[in-house]
Every structure is written in structure tokens, then in C-alpha cells.
Design a protein around this motif. Structure first.
Motif, PDB file in Angstrom:
ATOM      1  N   MET A  81       4.630   5.468  -3.390  1.00 34.87           N
ATOM      2  CA  MET A  81       3.301   5.313  -3.966  1.00 34.87           C
ATOM      3  C   MET A  81       3.418   4.880  -5.430  1.00 34.87           C
ATOM      4  SD  MET A  81       1.444   6.061  -1.382  1.00 34.87           S
ATOM      5  CE  MET A  81      -0.173   6.126  -2.162  1.00 34.87           C
ATOM      6  N   LEU A  82       2.675   3.849  -5.808  1.00 36.90           N
ATOM      7  CA  LEU A  82       2.692   3.320  -7.165  1.00 36.90           C
ATOM      8  C   LEU A  82       1.628   4.000  -8.016  1.00 36.90           C
ATOM      9  CD1 LEU A  82       3.048  -0.492  -6.364  1.00 36.90           C
ATOM     10  CD2 LEU A  82       4.860   1.175  -6.778  1.00 36.90           C
ATOM     11  N   HIS A 135      -4.300  -5.933  -5.101  1.00 40.12           N
ATOM     12  CA  HIS A 135      -4.327  -4.576  -5.648  1.00 40.12           C
ATOM     13  C   HIS A 135      -3.257  -3.769  -4.919  1.00 40.12           C
ATOM     14  CE1 HIS A 135      -6.469  -0.507  -6.233  1.00 40.12           C
ATOM     15  NE2 HIS A 135      -5.843  -0.824  -7.354  1.00 40.12           N
ATOM     16  N   LYS A 136      -2.051  -3.790  -5.480  1.00 40.24           N
ATOM     17  CA  LYS A 136      -0.896  -3.158  -4.834  1.00 40.24           C
ATOM     18  C   LYS A 136      -0.881  -1.672  -5.150  1.00 40.24           C
ATOM     19  CE  LYS A 136       4.097  -3.976  -4.306  1.00 40.24           C
ATOM     20  NZ  LYS A 136       5.214  -4.869  -4.723  1.00 40.24           N
ATOM     21  N   ILE A 137      -0.753  -0.845  -4.109  1.00 42.50           N
ATOM     22  CA  ILE A 137      -0.801   0.605  -4.304  1.00 42.50           C
ATOM     23  C   ILE A 137       0.451   1.311  -3.816  1.00 42.50           C
ATOM     24  CG2 ILE A 137      -3.321   0.714  -4.269  1.00 42.50           C
ATOM     25  CD1 ILE A 137      -3.168   1.553  -1.330  1.00 42.50           C
ATOM     26  N   SER A 193       5.006  -4.721   0.617  1.00 38.99           N
ATOM     27  CA  SER A 193       3.850  -4.428  -0.230  1.00 38.99           C
ATOM     28  C   SER A 193       2.677  -3.871   0.562  1.00 38.99           C
ATOM     29  CB  SER A 193       3.410  -5.693  -0.970  1.00 38.99           C
ATOM     30  OG  SER A 193       4.428  -6.155  -1.837  1.00 38.99           O
ATOM     31  N   VAL A 194       2.073  -2.825  -0.001  1.00 40.24           N
ATOM     32  CA  VAL A 194       0.862  -2.225   0.581  1.00 40.24           C
ATOM     33  C   VAL A 194      -0.274  -2.425  -0.422  1.00 40.24           C
ATOM     34  CG1 VAL A 194      -0.212  -0.136   1.476  1.00 40.24           C
ATOM     35  CG2 VAL A 194       2.250  -0.507   1.803  1.00 40.24           C
ATOM     36  N   TYR A 246      -7.647   7.350  -0.554  1.00 38.08           N
ATOM     37  CA  TYR A 246      -7.320   6.916  -1.921  1.00 38.08           C
ATOM     38  C   TYR A 246      -7.390   8.081  -2.900  1.00 38.08           C
ATOM     39  CZ  TYR A 246      -7.757   2.229  -0.025  1.00 38.08           C
ATOM     40  OH  TYR A 246      -7.591   1.109   0.735  1.00 38.08           O
ATOM     41  N   ASP A 247      -6.826   9.221  -2.495  1.00 39.44           N
ATOM     42  CA  ASP A 247      -6.827  10.424  -3.331  1.00 39.44           C
ATOM     43  C   ASP A 247      -5.438  10.745  -3.871  1.00 39.44           C
ATOM     44  OD1 ASP A 247      -5.599  11.077  -0.978  1.00 39.44           O
ATOM     45  OD2 ASP A 247      -6.938  12.738  -0.459  1.00 39.44           O
ATOM     46  N   GLY A 248      -4.521   9.773  -3.787  1.00 40.22           N
ATOM     47  CA  GLY A 248      -3.157   9.988  -4.270  1.00 40.22           C
ATOM     48  C   GLY A 248      -2.229  10.554  -3.225  1.00 40.22           C
TER      49      GLY A 248
END
Length: 303
Positions: free
Chosen positions: A148-149, A160-162, A177-178, A204-206
Motif C-alpha cells: 500500500m502506497l 491515481h496509484k494506491i 500497479s493498482v 479506501y480506509d487504509g
């Protein structure tokens, strides 16, 4: 547009191998000038990846424009971002448009590329064309735990790479890439690689991403603004087994020009021809195959 592999950022030239005209298919880009100068169409539009300008310092691009400029008013757009015309893709393409100096005249010199219809205040994102998680075929789902980035807010018209599972692009069956669904769709390879997305249910909460999805055929078609009936039509030319059919569709879509971008440029060309008084050569009562047959007959005479 001719095959772009030898000019692509993921192609051989940028890996330190022969690329451009020295590659397996790159010669097609410069060689297409010969039939154009033989057939002398009133207008033409050529498409290539923008990175062609970085291969051999853009010498092949300059050669194409120079040779055509003798008989054509040539216009070049070095970087056309397709999302700005409504195609939900991170594609950057170069377009070369030309008008025959004798047949079209000075109207051809006044051609302008169309203005974008989307900007940072109004823009498409990947979720606009996504299908529900439950409709994603199993072969397009990847189960792993990418790194996780650090979170950064998405920006219009950008990827928007995450998360990532390794360096570089990765193989088509398992892209590294995600990207988030607030991103554009990545420019997919001809086998559907280049990137993937979390399931739509991800919060999208980490929290750690454990399941992702590659682009599906129907999403690829929507990204290119093609009608959904294209899926059935294109599958008819592929292998009989479903997985191979999907690969064939993804190749067809990835090698084409997204339709909203293509139509915008074609309409601008059409308007120039109308202003120049060029008569229409396709009529409502003409057989649908007629003009294609005539063009084919002329091309067969070219060595």
C-alpha cells in the motif's frame, strides 16, 4: 495508425533494444507514406503514441511529416490526451493530419485540431464505466496483497496509484500497479495488462487490499467509447474458447483509437473538406460496401 509497439514506452527501445523503424513493426510508420503519396487522398489522419518523439530524437516522425509536406498541408498534435475528449483513458497520442495542397487548397492550411470538451472542472473517471464486482469474470480477479502506497488525493485527468506489487509494469496477467476508481483507466496493453483496480466494495480506509480486478472486455469497450454490441461482433473473429475471445477483443480495442477522440478529429477534417467545396463521395443510396471495395481495388495495384 500503424503498430505502435516499437515506439511505445513499454516497447523495446526504452528497454535498450532496437525500436522505431529498427524494430519488428516500427518500419510501418514511415513506410505508410508511400501509399499515401501514391493514392493521393484529399486528406489523411495518422495516429501514433506520443513517445515516438523520444525514439531516435523523433527522426521518424520528422521524416513522415517532411515527406508528406511536399504535397500536403501537414498539421501535427504531439500530445493529445484522450480523456479531454471524453474517453476514460490515460492515453496520450500524436496525430498527424494532412490536406492535399492542390485538391483542398488553402482551406487545408487553416485546419485546427478540435478544442477539448473536458477539463479539470469536468472530467471522466474510471468508475463511470465500471461493471459491478459480481459481474467480473473470475479470470480477471487477482488475489494478492500489494504494497500500500502513501495516500495522495486524486487529480483530474491523472492516474491515481494506491498500491503496487513490484517495479515496472509487470506481466499482463498480473500488472503491478493498482489504481483507485477515482483515476483514469490506465492505457491497457493488447493483452489487458498495465494496471488493475480494487474491488468496488473496497472502502479506501487504509486497510490492506487483498483482491483486485483487471479491466474486463466490456469495460475496455466503454473506455474506448465503442458500442457494447462491438463485444459480440469482435468475438466472432477470435478463437472459439471464451478466454481467447476476450484476449482478441482486448487486443482489438487496445490497438484502436478511442472513438470520442477519433470522431472529434474526423469532424474537424470533414468541416475543412466541406468549406473547401469538396463533393461528397459517399451517398445514402450507395451500397455499404461500395467505397471500401473501390479503395481495395486501388490498393491492390500498389507494389
Amino acid at each position: 495508425g500503424q503498430v505502435c509497439v516499437d515506439y511505445s514506452l513499454s516497447g523495446p527501445y526504452f528497454r535498450g533494444e532496437p525500436g522505431g523503424r529498427e524494430g519488428e513493426t516500427g518500419w510501418m510508420f514511415t513506410s505508410q507514406v508511400d501509399p499515401i503519396l501514391t493514392l493521393r487522398p484529399k486528406a489523411f489522419v495518422l495516429e501514433m503514441v506520443s513517445s515516438a518523439l523520444r525514439v531516435h530524437d523523433g527522426s521518424e516522425v520528422e521524416e513522415v511529416c517532411s515527406r508528406l509536406s511536399e504535397h500536403y498541408h501537414v498539421h501535427r498534435q504531439d500530445e493529445c490526451r484522450t480523456w479531454q475528449y471524453g474517453d476514460v483513458s490515460n492515453r496520450s497520442r500524436m496525430f498527424i493530419v494532412g490536406f492535399d495542397k492542390n485538391q483542398v487548397g488553402e482551406e487545408g492550411a487553416r485546419f485546427k485540431f478540435p478544442s477539448p470538451t473536458y477539463d479539470t472542472t469536468r472530467f471522466p473517471i474510471a468508475v463511470d464505466v465500471a461493471i459491478p464486482d459480481y459481474d467480473v469474470p473470475e479470470q480477471y480477479i487477482i488475489n494478492d496483497t500489494p504494497f500500500m502506497l502513501q495516500w495522495h488525493d486524486p487529480h483530474p485527468g491523472r492516474l491515481h496509484k494506491i498500491a503496487s506489487s513490484g517495479k515496472g509494469m509487470g506481466v499482463s496477467s498480473h500488472p503491478n500497479s493498482v489504481y483507485s476508481w477515482a483515476s483514469l483507466f490506465n492505457t491497457t496493453t493488447t493483452y489487458g495488462g498495465g494496471g488493475r483496480f480494487p474491488m468496488l466494495a473496497y472502502k479506501y480506509d487504509g486497510s490492506q487490499i487483498t483482491q483486485t480486478r483487471k479491466i474486463t472486455p466490456i469495460e475496455a469497450i466503454r473506455v474506448a467509447s465503442l458500442p457494447e454490441s462491438y463485444l459480440t461482433w469482435a468475438r466472432g473473429f477470435g478463437e472459439t474458447d471464451e478466454f481467447n475471445n476476450d484476449s482478441h477483443v482486448l487486443q482489438c480495442v487496445a490497438m484502436g483509437v478511442p472513438q470520442r477522440t477519433s470522431v472529434a478529429i474526423d469532424e474537424a477534417i470533414h468541416d475543412v473538406l466541406v468549406r473547401a467545396g469538396i463533393p461528397f463521395d459517399v451517398h445514402a443510396n450507395a451500397p455499404p460496401h461500395a467505397t471500401a471495395m473501390f479503395a481495395h481495388k486501388r490498393c491492390r495495384d500498389i507494389d
